[in-house]
Motif scaffolding. Structure first.
Motif, short mmCIF file in Angstrom:
data_model
loop_
_atom_site.label_atom_id
_atom_site.label_comp_id
_atom_site.label_asym_id
_atom_site.label_seq_id
_atom_site.Cartn_x
_atom_site.Cartn_y
_atom_site.Cartn_z
N THR A 52 0.82 -1.21 0.00
CA THR A 52 0.00 0.00 0.00
C THR A 52 0.86 1.26 0.00
N MET A 53 0.19 2.38 -0.16
CA MET A 53 0.72 3.69 0.18
C MET A 53 -0.09 4.16 1.38
N LEU A 54 0.60 4.46 2.48
CA LEU A 54 -0.05 4.96 3.68
C LEU A 54 0.06 6.47 3.74
N ARG A 55 -0.88 7.10 4.45
CA ARG A 55 -0.81 8.54 4.67
C ARG A 55 -1.10 8.83 6.14
N ALA A 56 -0.34 9.77 6.71
CA ALA A 56 -0.50 10.13 8.12
C ALA A 56 -0.24 11.62 8.29
N GLU A 57 -0.53 12.13 9.48
CA GLU A 57 -0.20 13.51 9.81
C GLU A 57 1.31 13.65 10.00
N GLU A 58 1.77 14.89 10.12
CA GLU A 58 3.20 15.14 10.27
C GLU A 58 3.78 14.46 11.51
N ASP A 59 2.97 14.30 12.53
CA ASP A 59 3.45 13.65 13.76
C ASP A 59 3.25 12.14 13.75
N GLY A 60 2.81 11.58 12.62
CA GLY A 60 2.62 10.14 12.50
C GLY A 60 1.25 9.65 12.91
N SER A 61 0.41 10.53 13.39
CA SER A 61 -0.92 10.12 13.85
C SER A 61 -1.88 9.96 12.67
N ASN A 62 -3.03 9.36 12.97
CA ASN A 62 -4.12 9.22 11.99
C ASN A 62 -3.67 8.52 10.71
N ARG A 63 -2.95 7.44 10.88
CA ARG A 63 -2.44 6.69 9.72
C ARG A 63 -3.57 5.93 9.03
N LYS A 64 -3.64 6.08 7.71
CA LYS A 64 -4.67 5.44 6.92
C LYS A 64 -4.04 4.85 5.65
N ILE A 65 -4.73 3.88 5.06
CA ILE A 65 -4.34 3.38 3.75
C ILE A 65 -4.82 4.38 2.70
N PHE A 66 -3.89 4.96 1.97
CA PHE A 66 -4.21 5.94 0.93
C PHE A 66 -4.57 5.24 -0.37
N ALA A 67 -3.78 4.22 -0.75
CA ALA A 67 -4.03 3.44 -1.97
C ALA A 67 -3.47 2.05 -1.74
N LYS A 68 -4.00 1.04 -2.46
CA LYS A 68 -3.57 -0.34 -2.25
C LYS A 68 -3.33 -1.03 -3.59
N GLY A 69 -2.93 -2.31 -3.50
CA GLY A 69 -2.64 -3.06 -4.71
C GLY A 69 -1.34 -2.65 -5.36
N LEU A 70 -0.41 -2.10 -4.57
CA LEU A 70 0.90 -1.65 -5.04
C LEU A 70 1.96 -2.59 -4.49
N ARG A 71 2.52 -3.43 -5.34
CA ARG A 71 3.44 -4.47 -4.88
C ARG A 71 4.65 -3.90 -4.15
N ASN A 72 5.30 -2.89 -4.75
CA ASN A 72 6.47 -2.29 -4.10
C ASN A 72 6.82 -0.99 -4.83
N THR A 73 6.24 0.11 -4.37
CA THR A 73 6.44 1.41 -4.99
C THR A 73 7.48 2.18 -4.18
N ILE A 74 8.75 1.97 -4.48
CA ILE A 74 9.82 2.64 -3.75
C ILE A 74 9.95 4.10 -4.20
N GLY A 75 9.83 4.35 -5.51
CA GLY A 75 9.98 5.70 -6.04
C GLY A 75 8.65 6.36 -6.33
N TYR A 76 8.44 7.54 -5.76
CA TYR A 76 7.22 8.29 -6.02
C TYR A 76 7.47 9.76 -5.71
#
Length: 412
Positions: A212-236
């Protein structure tokens, strides 16, 4: 990625998928294998196909003057070693003051490099953080964010480029498995984005945060799955004009020399990019059928397909949009991607820096930018590339963690 070995080996695989391991999968929906593939929508009919797979590691050579002299760049550009003998540099980031940071996952450190006299060569290297399996780096609002396998740290950036004591923000990211190399970046929305690869080549993941690609606040809180089905997206990275998030995803191994192609995806909130059930241009993966009553066709309908693809097994790593002032104007807002290079293919591909052209905010094609790391009639290499960043002066820097070199590409 697997470790490089200075020997060569190759083997062939051919079998029926109904008796194969689930990790050895192929999708040949359009029937171009040695016999017709049968991939039905449901398991009421048998699934069968054939694969032919290889392992081929080019031998390893040193980054000698003779080897570097044969590297090829476009007319008007030149390439040199920015730093040498710096361990196994992985991800690179640069700040507005000319400080260059490099992670070394194996050593568990973050390094600082500078070029005080502006001669295009680093004056030295200093360890500024020690964190086990440190990999992804991101500079944001005067702080350095560092991601390891399960942890995210933050540290203040001092005036001289050194870092304060890292503080932990997150300590419960998913286990690494096959793809432990987390990367991190901050978007135009000031949110933290973390790429978490899959634990396997191809399998349903028990932890929904893997692949997945996860998204969170600057302090790491409120972590959510932003997008899924991504095997290994190192570069973005985010396009400088449109602010759209673009990434390159690693294709599935063991599908043959030319499958699965590497994917360029516009990564959007809530999107599913298909892994492990749908791959490439909408092909079915017979080794991992969608669960329950869902058919391949139904899963395909909710899958976001890639905007562009690239040669299978090239292994895309870091990605950076060019926003510097040194290169010709035509390079502005195009992206550079490090292609680490293949191991699961009969002939090597990758081992280069490529330029991804964008037109009207969309990727349209790739061109080679730095080539020549494959030598000895395709039997050896002297660089597997990882990090990419743009220096304060506009030069492009990229890292090789095989020979411990950071290269600099400049324009005259």
């Amino acid at each position: 990625m697997k470790k490089d070995y200075p020997f060569l080996k190759a083997f062939r695989l051919g079998t029926v998928l109904t008796i194969m391991l689930a990790s050895l999968v192929v999708s040949c929906k359009d029937g171009d294998s040695l016999w017709d593939s049968i991939i039905p929508e449901t398991d009421e009919e048998p699934t069968s196909t054939q694969i032919e797979g290889y392992v081929f590691y080019p031998a390893v050579q040193g980054a000698t003057d003779a080897n570097i002299a044969q590297l090829r760049v476009p007319a008007g550009f030149k390439i040199n070693k920015f730093a040498d003998g710096v361990g196994k540099p992985r991800i690179l980031v640069a700040d507005a003051n000319g400080h260059i940071y490099a992670s070394d996952r194996e050593a568990g450190i973050v390094m600082l490099l500078t070029d005080a006299n502006n001669d295009g060569v680093s004056d030295g290297v200093k360890t500024v953080a020690t964190i086990k399996q440190a990999h992804g780096l991101s500079l944001h609002k005067g702080k350095m964010y560092i991601v390891a396998v399960r942890e995210v740290y933050v540290a203040d950036v001092n005036g001289d480029g050194t870092l304060g004591v890292p503080k932990i923000l997150i300590d419960d990211l998913p286990d690494g498995g096959q793809h432990p190399n987390r990367t991190i970046a901050f978007g135009p929305d000031n949110k933290m984005y973390i790429s978490v690869g899959s634990t396997c080549n191809s399998c349903p993941e028990p932890n929904p945060e893997n692949a997945t690609m996860l998204r969170a606040e600057e302090d790491g809180s409120n972590r959510k799955i932003f997008a899924k089905g991504l095997r290994n997206t190192i570069g973005y990275a985010w396009h400088p004009e449109t602010n759209a998030l673009w990434g390159m995803d690693h294709g599935i191994d063991w599908l043959g020399d030319d499958e699965q192609k590497e994917e360029v995806n516009q990564i959007a909130q809530g999107a599913d990019y298909g892994w492990p059930y749908i791959y490439g241009e909408g092909k079915y993966n017979p080794g991992d059928r969608p669960k329950g009553d869902t058919t391949y066709k139904q899963y395909l309908q909710k899958t976001t397909l890639p905007a562009l693809t690239y040669q299978a097994h090239s292994a895309p790593m870091a990605m950076a949009f060019y926003s510097g002032a040194m290169f010709p104007d035509e390079y502005k807002n195009d992206a550079f991607v490090a292609m680490r290079g293949s191991w699961n293919r009969s002939e090597p591909v990758g081992y280069k820096i490529v330029r991804m052209h964008f037109e009207n905010g969309k990727p349209v094609r790739f061109d080679d930018f730095v080539t020549g790391f494959i030598v000895n009639n395709n039997k050896a290499h002297f660089g597997r590339l990882v990090g990419v960043t743009v220096h304060k002066d506009g030069a492009l820097l990229f890292s090789d963690d095989t020979n411990g070199v950071i290269y600099r590409v400049s324009y005259q």
